[in-house]
Enzyme design. Structure first.
Site, PDB file in Angstrom:
ATOM      1  N   GLU A 273       0.816  -1.225   0.000  1.00 15.77           N
ATOM      2  CA  GLU A 273       0.000   0.000   0.000  1.00 15.77           C
ATOM      3  C   GLU A 273       0.842   1.265   0.000  1.00 15.77           C
ATOM      4  O   GLU A 273       0.569   2.204  -0.736  1.00 15.77           O
ATOM      5  CB  GLU A 273      -0.963   0.012   1.201  1.00 15.77           C
ATOM      6  CG  GLU A 273      -2.256  -0.724   0.977  1.00 15.77           C
ATOM      7  CD  GLU A 273      -2.114  -2.238   1.094  1.00 15.77           C
ATOM      8  OE1 GLU A 273      -1.055  -2.719   1.559  1.00 15.77           O
ATOM      9  OE2 GLU A 273      -3.051  -2.955   0.716  1.00 15.77           O
TER      10      GLU A 273
ATOM     11  N   HIS B 166     -11.112  -5.255  10.112  1.00 15.99           N
ATOM     12  CA  HIS B 166     -11.651  -5.009   8.770  1.00 15.99           C
ATOM     13  C   HIS B 166     -13.021  -4.349   8.804  1.00 15.99           C
ATOM     14  O   HIS B 166     -13.787  -4.463   7.861  1.00 15.99           O
ATOM     15  CB  HIS B 166     -11.725  -6.329   7.983  1.00 15.99           C
ATOM     16  CG  HIS B 166     -10.383  -6.848   7.584  1.00 15.99           C
ATOM     17  ND1 HIS B 166     -10.197  -8.043   6.920  1.00 15.99           N
ATOM     18  CD2 HIS B 166      -9.140  -6.338   7.749  1.00 15.99           C
ATOM     19  CE1 HIS B 166      -8.919  -8.261   6.705  1.00 15.99           C
ATOM     20  NE2 HIS B 166      -8.244  -7.216   7.210  1.00 15.99           N
TER      21      HIS B 166
END
Lengths: 418, 326
Positions: B60, B129
């Site tokens: 990322e 998440h």
């Protein structure tokens, strides 16, 4: 050693005072005699002085708060002293709910204060209603919207019972109050109330008048006696004196005459005291003076033994001081009888409410031209109506009538006044 | 007007902007061959080729940095975070580079970059998440933060975000991808920084964005049955915030409930509540109330997950509180 500052009792009738402004701030050095704050009493605005040296450690009652006499409002002490033991929460109050905390004998360690009359100033802005409290221990809560709506509609928030959490006044409470108000008054087609209502915050003086006169009219059994006094000769004498630029008013003569008559009828110079009647040896006449937002009765002491000249000068000075709100407490307390004159306003006749604990009040009407019948002939004469209100617990009709007869005789024969 | 999904509305926006401007490209994990983890980039690899639809390794920070660099030299990157939970690894690039480059270069470098992806809880994805991180990004000057609640807004706002010369953080509601709404066939955009009234009402203002708009609308529907008219406003862009319509609505209704999927502490709702108090204090009949996610890591257990999230019932309760009904 730290000491409490309490709301001082600045007049006989004072039960609470509103702190207009703190002159000293927390942390300021304070010396005996220096002004701590300005306090609005029921009668006047006075400066409250410190009677002890030290530092103003804690202001407990903020400006705008109305505090009962004897309640703690501040603490003065040494800069580093622990004052926590002296601090107690203060419950400001609007009305005077029972019982007054520590009103009499002063607790130990209380810093006394002494009143000083304040020059008339513009420091009379009433604190906003929201800043005050609605009752003992209950602070006034309102939503910002309710505050604004109440201000716009002129509703006194303290008069509402809020339905929000912890009694918070909220929109629906204002709407309910408005609906109730408009229910009482026919609404116009636009939904506007038929009568525009402006609500004016009570001044301390107006609150005092309201409270004290209810204390009078309801529990004091009034009765009224009216006489018509021939004023031709007094009027002539008065006009003659006026032409000589003698600064006296008709009222001064009436004050003098009433005082003399009271001296002869001490049963009217008295007051009711529960299980006995107090009869006064001296005659102190309270003279009602109209102010913009109320009235006050400065006292001419020993009026019976003063000349009309003296009375005129004193009455004028006192009235001026009253209008400028510079009267000191001893100047408006202690009357034994009162006179209220609305003659200059064109009122022919009225009855006044007794100013307790006095036993009587004399209502003076206008001197007017009137048809007078004498020996079967009608002529134009001058007449004046006097109405005496009497506390029936102190005096009866005949006693009042005798006093009035004496007074009338004096006024009709001016040479007898004195 | 065609009824399409939020997912397809986003795909339309990407396709139209990539057709319109050859400098626009898409980069992220599984955006190409796999057609996007949430199928937002379906068909794009086939149409635009692998030079403009780029699959990346699980890096990322790396590909966010490539985005910043390519934006500095004139391209218009769209960086997909598979979910916003992974953006934490790219925070340095987003906050320290993307947000500050215009300022630190004295205006020499613009960063016309969009970072987009799903945010918020889905169904039992557990603590790591299931996060709503809008507040993290909205905190940073230099970033624009967008969170559309409907397919129409999603398409119009994404097109505006791609055309914007500043870095735009674009939150898609993870559970909204399958939701349907009317989307016009032709080209349109929804400007950044403009709020939208999703339901008009007079009794209370409910402010919600992204997935919480549907929660607010369900609550409003239930309350309407009780005669309470809720106004539901979606700021759509969380930064810059379109304050005026929010304030105007509260001035009309005198009450405000803010619904936020994220945590209460330092949340977006705190800023909104401040704005309301600052500009509409005199119009408030009750304190602004917030309905937020529970102040806990998201539980995995289904029943606990439900309890930790704002629900129509909790919004109804909050509305009644500000109306002083209960």
């Amino acid at each position: 050693m730290a000491s409490r500052v309490v709301m001082p009792k600045l007049s006989d009738t004072m039960e609470e005072g509103t702190i207009l402004r703190w002159i000293k701030q927390e942390g300021d050095k304070v010396e005996t005699g220096q002004t701590l704050a300005e306090v609005e009493t029921d009668k006047a605005t006075v400066e409250m002085e410190a009677y002890t040296n030290g530092v103003l450690r804690k202001v407990i009652a903020q400006a705008g708060a109305t505090i009962k006499v004897g309640a703690i409002i501040a603490v003065i002490g040494a800069p580093d002293e622990d004052i926590s033991a002296l601090i107690e929460p203060v419950a400001p109050t609007r009305e005077a709910p029972p019982p007054p905390p520590a009103a009499s004998p002063r607790p130990a360690g209380v810093a006394p204060t002494r009143p000083v009359t304040l020059p008339a100033t513009a420091l009379r802005a009433a604190p906003p209603a929201a800043a005050r409290d609605a009752g003992p221990g209950r602070s006034l809560r309102a939503s910002p919207l309710a505050l604004r709506m109440a201000a716009e509609a002129g509703i006194d928030l303290a008069s509402l019972q809020g339905t929000g959490p912890q009694g918070r006044v909220i929109k629906r409470d204002i709407e309910a109050a408005l609906a109730q108000a408009s229910g009482a008054e026919p609404a116009l087609p636009g939904g506007q109330p038929a009568v525009e209502v402006r609500e004016i915050e009570l001044s301390s003086m107006r609150r005092t008048i309201a409270r004290r006169l209810v204390q009078s009219k309801a529990p004091v059994p009034h009765f009224y006696l009216t006489v018509d006094v021939a004023m031709d000769r007094l009027w002539e004498a008065y006009r003659a004196l006026r032409d000589e630029n003698y600064p006296i008013s008709l009222n001064d003569v009436i004050i003098k005459a009433a005082a003399s008559a009271l001296k002869r009828h001490p049963e009217m110079n008295a007051s009711f005291a529960g299980d006995h009647v107090k009869q006064y040896g001296r005659v102190h006449i309270g003279v009602a003076v109209a102010l913009e937002d109320g009235l006050i009765t400065p006292v001419i002491r020993d009026a019976d033994s003063k000349s009309i000249d003296e009375i005129a000068a004193e009455a004028r000075t006192l009235a001026d001081r009253a209008r400028n709100r510079r009267l000191q407490p001893h100047e408006y307390t202690g009357a034994t009888f009162s006179i209220s004159n609305l003659g200059m306003m064109g009122i022919e006749e009225f009855s006044a409410i007794i100013n307790p604990p006095e036993a009587g009040i004399l209502a003076v009407g206008a001197v007017r031209e009137a048809p007078v019948v004498e020996n079967g002939q009608v002529r134009v004469g001058r007449r004046m109506k006097l109405t005496l209100s009497v506390d029936h617990r102190v005096a009866d009709g005949a006693q009042g009538a005798r006093f009035l007869a004496t007074l009338r005789r004096m006024l009709e024969n001016p040479l007898l006044v004195g | 007007m065609p009824l399409i999904t939020y997912r397809d509305a986003l795909t339309q926006a990407l396709r139209e902007e990539m057709q319109r401007d050859p400098n626009v490209f898409l980069m992220g994990e599984e955006v190409g061959v796999y057609q996007g983890a949430y199928k937002v980039s379906r068909g794009l690899l086939q149409e635009f080729g692998e030079r403009r639809v780029i699959d990346t390794p699980i890096t990322e920070e790396g590909f966010a940095g490539v985005g910043v660099g390519s934006a500095m030299v004139g391209l218009r990157p769209i960086i997909e975070m598979m979910t916003w939970n992974f953006s934490m690894l790219a925070m340095d690039q987003i906050i320290n580079s993307a947000a500050k480059m215009l300022y630190m270069s004295g205006g020499q470098f613009k960063i016309p970059m969009v970072v987009r992806g799903p945010g918020g809880a889905a169904h039992q994805l557990a603590a790591q998440h299931s996060q709503s991180l809008e507040g993290w990004f909205a905190h940073v000057p230099g970033l624009k933060v967008v969170a559309p609640s409907t397919p129409y807004d999603a398409k119009g706002l994404l097109k505006s975000a791609i055309r914007d010369d500043d870095p735009v953080i674009f939150f898609e509601g993870e559970t909204l991808y399958g939701s349907k709404g009317e989307v016009p066939e032709g080209e349109y955009t929804v400007p950044l920084g403009v709020a939208d009234v999703k339901r008009a009402g007079t009794d209370v203002t409910i402010i919600a964005w992204s997935k919480m708009v549907s929660i607010a609308l369900k609550a409003a529907e239930a309350l309407a049955a009780e005669g309470i008219a809720c106004e539901v406003i979606d700021p759509r862009t969380l930064r810059p915030l379109d304050e005026e319509p929010l304030v105007a609505s509260v001035q009309k209704t005198n009450r405000c409930v803010i619904v936020e999927e994220g945590w209460e502490y330092s949340g977006i709702g705190a800023q909104l509540a401040y704005v309301i108090h600052r500009d509409a204090f005199g119009d408030l009949d009750a304190p602004v109330t917030r309905v937020t996610g529970a102040d806990v890591p998201m539980p995995y257990a289904k029943n606990l997950e439900h309890m930790a999230m704002p629900s129509p019932a909790r919004v109804v309760q909050a509305v009644k509180e500000v109306l002083y009904i209960e």
